[in-house]
Design a protein around this motif. Structure first.
Motif, PDB file in Angstrom:
ATOM      1  N   MET A 213      -2.862   5.103  -4.714  1.00 17.05           N
ATOM      2  CA  MET A 213      -1.292   4.517  -5.335  1.00 17.05           C
ATOM      3  C   MET A 213      -0.515   5.463  -6.241  1.00 17.05           C
ATOM      4  SD  MET A 213      -2.002   1.212  -4.965  1.00 17.05           S
ATOM      5  CE  MET A 213      -0.473   0.920  -6.252  1.00 17.05           C
ATOM      6  N   THR A 214      -1.606   7.223  -6.004  1.00 15.23           N
ATOM      7  CA  THR A 214      -0.574   7.891  -6.840  1.00 15.23           C
ATOM      8  C   THR A 214      -1.220   9.383  -6.127  1.00 15.23           C
ATOM      9  OG1 THR A 214      -2.316   7.976  -8.598  1.00 15.23           O
ATOM     10  CG2 THR A 214      -0.562   6.600  -9.211  1.00 15.23           C
ATOM     11  N   TYR A 215      -0.234  10.267  -6.874  1.00 14.56           N
ATOM     12  CA  TYR A 215      -0.220  11.643  -6.850  1.00 14.56           C
ATOM     13  C   TYR A 215      -1.624  11.830  -6.937  1.00 14.56           C
ATOM     14  CZ  TYR A 215       4.099  12.445  -4.439  1.00 14.56           C
ATOM     15  OH  TYR A 215       4.913  12.328  -4.126  1.00 14.56           O
ATOM     16  N   THR A 216      -2.184  11.669  -7.921  1.00 14.30           N
ATOM     17  CA  THR A 216      -3.375  11.801  -8.331  1.00 14.30           C
ATOM     18  C   THR A 216      -4.852  12.004  -7.923  1.00 14.30           C
ATOM     19  OG1 THR A 216      -2.549  12.168 -10.877  1.00 14.30           O
ATOM     20  CG2 THR A 216      -4.220  12.293 -11.033  1.00 14.30           C
ATOM     21  N   GLU A 217      -4.828   9.991  -7.442  1.00 17.73           N
ATOM     22  CA  GLU A 217      -5.611   9.706  -6.513  1.00 17.73           C
ATOM     23  C   GLU A 217      -6.077   9.649  -5.425  1.00 17.73           C
ATOM     24  OE1 GLU A 217      -7.170   5.213  -5.044  1.00 17.73           O
ATOM     25  OE2 GLU A 217      -4.760   5.256  -5.915  1.00 17.73           O
TER      26      GLU A 217
ATOM     27  N   LYS B  33       1.179  -0.805  -0.244  1.00 22.51           N
ATOM     28  CA  LYS B  33       0.130   0.314   0.154  1.00 22.51           C
ATOM     29  C   LYS B  33       0.934   1.191  -0.092  1.00 22.51           C
ATOM     30  CE  LYS B  33      -4.004  -1.825   2.243  1.00 22.51           C
ATOM     31  NZ  LYS B  33      -5.227  -1.664   2.888  1.00 22.51           N
ATOM     32  N   SER B  34       0.179   2.372  -0.716  1.00 21.69           N
ATOM     33  CA  SER B  34       0.799   3.777  -0.683  1.00 21.69           C
ATOM     34  C   SER B  34       0.499   4.651   0.356  1.00 21.69           C
ATOM     35  CB  SER B  34       1.140   4.154  -1.759  1.00 21.69           C
ATOM     36  OG  SER B  34       1.651   3.249  -3.234  1.00 21.69           O
ATOM     37  N   TYR B  35       1.312   5.296   0.643  1.00 22.19           N
ATOM     38  CA  TYR B  35      -0.276   6.680   2.141  1.00 22.19           C
ATOM     39  C   TYR B  35       0.838   7.683   1.115  1.00 22.19           C
ATOM     40  CZ  TYR B  35      -1.421   2.531   5.010  1.00 22.19           C
ATOM     41  OH  TYR B  35      -2.323   1.195   4.668  1.00 22.19           O
ATOM     42  N   PHE B  36      -0.406   8.152   1.303  1.00 18.33           N
ATOM     43  CA  PHE B  36      -0.461  10.712   1.461  1.00 18.33           C
ATOM     44  C   PHE B  36      -0.974  11.090   2.467  1.00 18.33           C
ATOM     45  CE2 PHE B  36       0.203   8.200  -3.104  1.00 18.33           C
ATOM     46  CZ  PHE B  36       0.489   8.361  -3.432  1.00 18.33           C
ATOM     47  N   LYS B  37       0.058  11.975   3.196  1.00 17.73           N
ATOM     48  CA  LYS B  37      -0.665  13.481   3.704  1.00 17.73           C
ATOM     49  C   LYS B  37      -0.615  14.223   2.817  1.00 17.73           C
ATOM     50  CE  LYS B  37       2.580  15.405   6.255  1.00 17.73           C
ATOM     51  NZ  LYS B  37       3.487  16.233   7.595  1.00 17.73           N
TER      52      LYS B  37
ATOM     53  N   GLU C  11      -6.071  25.061  -0.079  1.00 13.73           N
ATOM     54  CA  GLU C  11      -4.998  24.425  -0.277  1.00 13.73           C
ATOM     55  C   GLU C  11      -4.548  23.106  -0.209  1.00 13.73           C
ATOM     56  OE1 GLU C  11      -1.433  27.483   0.433  1.00 13.73           O
ATOM     57  OE2 GLU C  11      -2.431  29.011  -0.233  1.00 13.73           O
ATOM     58  N   ILE C  12      -4.540  22.454  -1.180  1.00 13.13           N
ATOM     59  CA  ILE C  12      -3.588  21.380  -0.777  1.00 13.13           C
ATOM     60  C   ILE C  12      -2.738  20.487  -1.100  1.00 13.13           C
ATOM     61  CG2 ILE C  12      -4.540  18.817  -0.921  1.00 13.13           C
ATOM     62  CD1 ILE C  12      -7.111  19.572  -1.253  1.00 13.13           C
ATOM     63  N   ASP C  13      -1.624  20.038  -0.238  1.00 12.65           N
ATOM     64  CA  ASP C  13      -0.651  19.786  -0.231  1.00 12.65           C
ATOM     65  C   ASP C  13      -0.130  18.012  -0.466  1.00 12.65           C
ATOM     66  OD1 ASP C  13       0.793  22.156  -0.361  1.00 12.65           O
ATOM     67  OD2 ASP C  13       0.754  22.536   1.368  1.00 12.65           O
ATOM     68  N   ILE C  14       0.701  17.328  -0.830  1.00 15.54           N
ATOM     69  CA  ILE C  14       0.354  15.944  -1.239  1.00 15.54           C
ATOM     70  C   ILE C  14       1.868  15.736  -1.209  1.00 15.54           C
ATOM     71  CG2 ILE C  14      -0.318  14.209  -2.153  1.00 15.54           C
ATOM     72  CD1 ILE C  14      -2.625  15.657  -3.408  1.00 15.54           C
ATOM     73  N   ALA C  15       2.063  15.032   0.101  1.00 18.58           N
ATOM     74  CA  ALA C  15       3.920  14.302  -0.328  1.00 18.58           C
ATOM     75  C   ALA C  15       3.325  12.717   0.348  1.00 18.58           C
ATOM     76  CB  ALA C  15       4.375  15.038   1.138  1.00 18.58           C
ATOM     77  N   LYS C  16       4.644  11.947  -0.278  1.00 21.75           N
ATOM     78  CA  LYS C  16       4.549  10.553  -0.034  1.00 21.75           C
ATOM     79  C   LYS C  16       5.032  10.563   2.085  1.00 21.75           C
ATOM     80  CE  LYS C  16       4.676   7.618  -3.138  1.00 21.75           C
ATOM     81  NZ  LYS C  16       4.438   5.701  -3.495  1.00 21.75           N
TER      82      LYS C  16
END
Length: 83
Positions: free
Chosen positions: A32-36, A2-6, A54-59
């Motif tokens: 699975m991806t930043y886009t998802e 699994k991949s997680y994003f904050k 504003e949305i910040d996304i990081a692995k």
């Protein structure tokens, strides 16, 4: 695996006294991806009264997820050095 994003959401909201205040909230998304991850967080916050969002996304490296019997509650453990 699994991949997680904050996802950090920063926004302006109206406080109880009528004044505008800046706030932020953090979410951990299983995607699975930043886009998802972006699609999931946008769908989740769309009904909230958030202006100037504003949305910040990081692995996000999560070592273990412990599911709980409480609804929408998970304990996340992570290695601070790995982030």
């Amino acid at each position: 695996m699994k991949s997680y994003f904050k996802c950090t959401v920063r926004f302006t909201e109206t406080a109880d006294n009528g004044m505008d205040m800046k706030s932020s909230e953090e979410y951990v998304i299983d995607a699975m991806t930043y886009t998802e991850a972006e699609a999931v967080i946008n769908d989740y916050v769309k009904d909230y009264n958030m202006r100037d969002m504003e949305i910040d996304i990081a692995k996000y490296k999560v070592e273990e997820v412990i599911e709980s019997s409480f609804e929408n509650f998970y304990k996340l453990t992570y290695d601070e050095l790995m982030m």
